[in-house]
Design an enzyme around this catalytic site. Sequence first.
Site, PDB file in Angstrom:
ATOM      1  N   GLU A   1     -14.845  13.899 -14.661  1.00 16.47           N
ATOM      2  CA  GLU A   1     -16.116  15.080 -14.321  1.00 16.47           C
ATOM      3  C   GLU A   1     -15.196  15.980 -13.298  1.00 16.47           C
ATOM      4  O   GLU A   1     -14.853  15.427 -12.075  1.00 16.47           O
ATOM      5  CB  GLU A   1     -17.284  14.215 -13.541  1.00 16.47           C
ATOM      6  CG  GLU A   1     -18.311  15.420 -13.271  1.00 16.47           C
ATOM      7  CD  GLU A   1     -19.562  14.407 -12.468  1.00 16.47           C
ATOM      8  OE1 GLU A   1     -20.023  13.514 -13.414  1.00 16.47           O
ATOM      9  OE2 GLU A   1     -20.382  15.248 -11.991  1.00 16.47           O
TER      10      GLU A   1
ATOM     11  N   ASN B   1     -29.648  13.960 -11.466  1.00 15.06           N
ATOM     12  CA  ASN B   1     -29.503  13.029 -10.342  1.00 15.06           C
ATOM     13  C   ASN B   1     -30.384  12.985  -9.434  1.00 15.06           C
ATOM     14  O   ASN B   1     -31.124  14.134  -8.944  1.00 15.06           O
ATOM     15  CB  ASN B   1     -28.029  13.823  -9.501  1.00 15.06           C
ATOM     16  CG  ASN B   1     -27.550  12.892  -8.288  1.00 15.06           C
ATOM     17  OD1 ASN B   1     -28.569  12.422  -7.610  1.00 15.06           O
ATOM     18  ND2 ASN B   1     -26.513  12.817  -8.067  1.00 15.06           N
TER      19      ASN B   1
ATOM     20  N   ARG C   1     -24.569   5.054  -2.413  1.00 17.58           N
ATOM     21  CA  ARG C   1     -23.769   5.253  -1.403  1.00 17.58           C
ATOM     22  C   ARG C   1     -23.448   4.060  -0.339  1.00 17.58           C
ATOM     23  O   ARG C   1     -24.339   3.126  -0.426  1.00 17.58           O
ATOM     24  CB  ARG C   1     -24.152   6.328  -0.249  1.00 17.58           C
ATOM     25  CG  ARG C   1     -24.099   7.792  -1.046  1.00 17.58           C
ATOM     26  CD  ARG C   1     -24.080   8.969   0.043  1.00 17.58           C
ATOM     27  NE  ARG C   1     -22.916   8.995   0.751  1.00 17.58           N
ATOM     28  CZ  ARG C   1     -21.895  10.091   0.677  1.00 17.58           C
ATOM     29  NH1 ARG C   1     -22.487  10.895  -0.279  1.00 17.58           N
ATOM     30  NH2 ARG C   1     -20.989  10.067   1.403  1.00 17.58           N
TER      31      ARG C   1
ATOM     32  N   HIS D   1     -31.968  12.842  -4.184  1.00 20.34           N
ATOM     33  CA  HIS D   1     -32.598  13.311  -3.225  1.00 20.34           C
ATOM     34  C   HIS D   1     -33.994  13.229  -3.275  1.00 20.34           C
ATOM     35  O   HIS D   1     -34.642  13.461  -2.287  1.00 20.34           O
ATOM     36  CB  HIS D   1     -32.213  14.696  -2.918  1.00 20.34           C
ATOM     37  CG  HIS D   1     -30.710  14.843  -2.654  1.00 20.34           C
ATOM     38  ND1 HIS D   1     -30.226  14.130  -1.477  1.00 20.34           N
ATOM     39  CD2 HIS D   1     -29.449  15.227  -3.299  1.00 20.34           C
ATOM     40  CE1 HIS D   1     -28.919  14.276  -1.526  1.00 20.34           C
ATOM     41  NE2 HIS D   1     -28.560  15.036  -2.693  1.00 20.34           N
TER      42      HIS D   1
ATOM     43  N   GLU E   1     -22.932   6.445  -9.733  1.00 19.53           N
ATOM     44  CA  GLU E   1     -21.899   6.844  -8.944  1.00 19.53           C
ATOM     45  C   GLU E   1     -21.891   5.902  -7.960  1.00 19.53           C
ATOM     46  O   GLU E   1     -22.531   5.467  -7.055  1.00 19.53           O
ATOM     47  CB  GLU E   1     -22.238   8.217  -8.364  1.00 19.53           C
ATOM     48  CG  GLU E   1     -22.327   9.294  -9.637  1.00 19.53           C
ATOM     49  CD  GLU E   1     -22.652  10.763  -8.746  1.00 19.53           C
ATOM     50  OE1 GLU E   1     -22.722  10.645  -7.470  1.00 19.53           O
ATOM     51  OE2 GLU E   1     -22.754  11.757  -9.366  1.00 19.53           O
TER      52      GLU E   1
ATOM     53  N   ARG F   1     -27.686   5.691   2.224  1.00 15.19           N
ATOM     54  CA  ARG F   1     -28.507   6.761   2.880  1.00 15.19           C
ATOM     55  C   ARG F   1     -29.567   7.343   2.117  1.00 15.19           C
ATOM     56  O   ARG F   1     -30.626   7.722   2.437  1.00 15.19           O
ATOM     57  CB  ARG F   1     -27.917   7.781   3.432  1.00 15.19           C
ATOM     58  CG  ARG F   1     -27.157   8.955   2.463  1.00 15.19           C
ATOM     59  CD  ARG F   1     -26.590   9.844   2.825  1.00 15.19           C
ATOM     60  NE  ARG F   1     -25.167   9.400   3.667  1.00 15.19           N
ATOM     61  CZ  ARG F   1     -24.154  10.630   3.845  1.00 15.19           C
ATOM     62  NH1 ARG F   1     -24.259  11.686   3.395  1.00 15.19           N
ATOM     63  NH2 ARG F   1     -23.190   9.981   4.270  1.00 15.19           N
TER      64      ARG F   1
ATOM     65  N   THR G   1     -20.741  14.385  -1.471  1.00 12.43           N
ATOM     66  CA  THR G   1     -19.338  14.375  -1.765  1.00 12.43           C
ATOM     67  C   THR G   1     -18.651  15.640  -1.825  1.00 12.43           C
ATOM     68  O   THR G   1     -18.985  16.659  -2.120  1.00 12.43           O
ATOM     69  CB  THR G   1     -19.496  13.836  -3.273  1.00 12.43           C
ATOM     70  OG1 THR G   1     -20.463  12.886  -3.490  1.00 12.43           O
ATOM     71  CG2 THR G   1     -18.185  13.350  -3.734  1.00 12.43           C
TER      72      THR G   1
ATOM     73  N   HIS H   1     -26.261   7.841  -7.243  1.00 15.97           N
ATOM     74  CA  HIS H   1     -24.980   7.634  -6.222  1.00 15.97           C
ATOM     75  C   HIS H   1     -25.493   6.619  -5.354  1.00 15.97           C
ATOM     76  O   HIS H   1     -26.562   6.706  -4.373  1.00 15.97           O
ATOM     77  CB  HIS H   1     -24.495   8.819  -5.792  1.00 15.97           C
ATOM     78  CG  HIS H   1     -23.400   8.560  -4.899  1.00 15.97           C
ATOM     79  ND1 HIS H   1     -22.604   9.610  -4.123  1.00 15.97           N
ATOM     80  CD2 HIS H   1     -22.495   7.485  -4.695  1.00 15.97           C
ATOM     81  CE1 HIS H   1     -21.550   9.052  -3.346  1.00 15.97           C
ATOM     82  NE2 HIS H   1     -21.585   8.085  -3.608  1.00 15.97           N
TER      83      HIS H   1
ATOM     84  N   HIS I   1     -21.761  19.361  -9.311  1.00 16.58           N
ATOM     85  CA  HIS I   1     -21.852  19.619  -7.811  1.00 16.58           C
ATOM     86  C   HIS I   1     -22.393  21.034  -7.537  1.00 16.58           C
ATOM     87  O   HIS I   1     -21.348  22.093  -7.940  1.00 16.58           O
ATOM     88  CB  HIS I   1     -20.562  19.213  -7.239  1.00 16.58           C
ATOM     89  CG  HIS I   1     -21.019  18.658  -5.804  1.00 16.58           C
ATOM     90  ND1 HIS I   1     -21.421  19.450  -4.959  1.00 16.58           N
ATOM     91  CD2 HIS I   1     -21.012  17.422  -5.413  1.00 16.58           C
ATOM     92  CE1 HIS I   1     -21.448  18.722  -3.788  1.00 16.58           C
ATOM     93  NE2 HIS I   1     -21.412  17.553  -3.869  1.00 16.58           N
TER      94      HIS I   1
HETATM   95  N1  PXP Z   1     -21.604  14.925  -9.702  1.00 17.92           N
HETATM   96  C1  PXP Z   1     -21.119  13.870  -9.028  1.00 17.92           C
HETATM   97  C2  PXP Z   1     -19.945  13.226  -9.129  1.00 17.92           C
HETATM   98  C3  PXP Z   1     -21.714  13.859  -7.477  1.00 17.92           C
HETATM   99  O1  PXP Z   1     -21.150  13.054  -6.615  1.00 17.92           O
HETATM  100  C4  PXP Z   1     -22.685  14.762  -7.480  1.00 17.92           C
HETATM  101  C5  PXP Z   1     -23.704  14.631  -5.789  1.00 17.92           C
HETATM  102  O2  PXP Z   1     -24.204  13.329  -5.849  1.00 17.92           O
HETATM  103  C6  PXP Z   1     -23.241  15.658  -8.196  1.00 17.92           C
HETATM  104  C7  PXP Z   1     -22.567  15.433  -9.490  1.00 17.92           C
HETATM  105  C8  PXP Z   1     -24.439  16.436  -8.016  1.00 17.92           C
HETATM  106  O3  PXP Z   1     -24.572  17.443  -7.307  1.00 17.92           O
HETATM  107  P1  PXP Z   1     -25.717  18.121  -6.889  1.00 17.92           P
HETATM  108  O4  PXP Z   1     -26.597  17.176  -6.353  1.00 17.92           O
HETATM  109  O5  PXP Z   1     -25.032  19.138  -5.743  1.00 17.92           O
HETATM  110  O6  PXP Z   1     -26.295  18.821  -8.024  1.00 17.92           O
END
Ligand code: PXP
Length: 252
Positions: free
Chosen positions: A154, A10, A48, A13, A73, A52, A104, A46, A194
């Site tokens: 998931e 992901n 959003r 960030h 996402e 952001r 999330t 994601h 997550h």
């Molecule tokens: N899976 C989903 C559905 C998420 O919303 C997120 C965060 O955007 C992640 C995985 C990844 O989480 P993290 O950034 O904490 O590794």
Amino acid sequence: MKNIIRLGVNIDHVATIRNARGGAFPDPLRAAIIAEKAGANSITAHLREDRRHISDSDIANLIKNISIPLNLEIAATEEMVEIALRFQPKSTCIVPEKREERTTEGGLDLFNRTKRLRLYVDELSKKNIRVSFFVEPELHTIDMAKDIGVPVVELHTGSYCDAKNKEKVKQHLNQIEVAAKHATSIGLECHAGHGLTFDSVPQIASISSITELNIGHFLIGEAIFSGLTPAIKKMRSIMDESRKKIIEKKYK
Ligand code: PXP
């Protein structure tokens, strides 16, 4: 190797850091290309509602330029479903979204707005987009996901990752394992994610019913210290080692 576990990186960030200055750097696409080379099986982003981090043009760039699948996402809103239908990523994970949250929080509520979720899943599936729901590791929620018609769930690993003592860790881990087995037993593919880190990932990667992990924040943070490639390679290797151990155990 049979029973491998996929890694979705992901890159949200990277965009968070870029947006802190409102400029063009660091570029999420560059991170995605590095992730791909370092062993990611897919890229997750994601979009959003408040934009952001990832923007619409980031999604367009990713779709055009990466050669591994994009997992988009989105929140369960008409606007987001329309965007997914337009970009047609390989898969879409529907997540809950609140503007005031930092990230999330918790899984998607499948029991309210069920009709609408069914409609969105139908629309996306018709375009060959594989839809998953981001859910808490609860059996009744997983049954509902199956009933609504998604092929994938998931599981939210946030509570496990945030657990403060051994007892709680064990409890959450057990809940995730039971939920993952249940999902597979009713014909769903099971992913998880997550909050995962080098320390918390081995136990999750050792659950053989889980076939994919989506990991972002920790990897991007770790990249500050070690670089993105080593961070992803290390995560990949921890996941593969954990997986190898369960296969070795099975054939012992
Ligand atoms: N899976 C989903 C559905 C998420 O919303 C997120 C965060 O955007 C992640 C995985 C990844 O989480 P993290 O950034 O904490 O590794």
